[in-house]
Design an enzyme around this catalytic site. Structure first.
Site: not given
Length: 202
Positions: A37-38, A41-43, A110
């Site tokens: 989810l936005s 913490g992906k980035s 995604s």
């Protein structure tokens, strides 16, 4: 939607192979596909891990969802079809990076399992590592670093994943990183150790 390749377009094999490029860099090449989810913490994870890889002389590059939409995918919106095309293009770009001998870290929501599967199928079975950045929606909303959830709740942003559009969590990811339980350094350690244990960094 994806268009078929014209009959007059033919694949041209390169002189230097992927394995030769990997020998030059001294490590294998693969895709780390961060999904979640936005605000999960992906980035942050991708960029922190990128720094760790750099410190260990690993050739790597981050493809970030927002950054890509400033250029390559700036013509796409957030409808299901556009999201599918967004991920298709990123999968193709990631495949090129892997062929170049580079470790590529993709940080994209995604949200659809089928789209992530298409990206996976572009690569060999050991070259696609799906990392589910797991974080409760409530925690993501609490963080809301870009103010997106607030706008989505107000109806300003339509088709927002987790609020007015679905997120399909990975069914069998290679790795799950719970960022509402682990700190960023702890999460990066977990991913880095996973890669070391699979002998992907040598």
């Amino acid at each position: 939607m994806t268009q078929p390749v014209p009959n007059n377009v033919h694949w041209h094999d390169t002189t230097i192979t992927k394995k030769q490029r990997q020998r030059l860099t001294g490590h294998k090449s693969f895709t780390l596909w961060f999904t979640g989810l936005s605000g999960s913490g992906k980035s942050t994870l991708a960029n922190t891990l990128d720094q760790r890889l750099y410190e260990h002389n690993i050739k790597s590059y981050v493809l970030d969802g927002d950054n890509i939409r400033h250029g390559l995918n700036k013509d796409l919106g957030f409808s299901p079809d556009d999201r599918q095309e967004n991920i298709r293009r990123i999968g193709e770009v990631a495949n090129l990076f892997v062929d170049s001998g580079t470790v590529v870290l993709t940080a994209f929501v995604s949200p659809y399992q089928s789209d992530r599967q298409l990206a996976r199928e572009l690569l060999s079975h050991d070259e696609f590592i799906e990392i589910y950045v797991k974080c409760a929606l409530e925690e993501c909303e609490k963080r809301d670093p870009k103010g997106l959830y607030e706008k989505a709740r107000e109806g300003i942003i339509p088709e927002f994943t987790g609020i007015s559009a679905p997120y399909e969590a990975p069914e069998n990811p290679e790795l799950i990183v719970s960022t509402d339980e682990l700190s960023i350094p702890e999460a990066v350690d977990k991913i880095f150790n996973y890669l070391k244990n699979r002998n992907l960094l040598s």
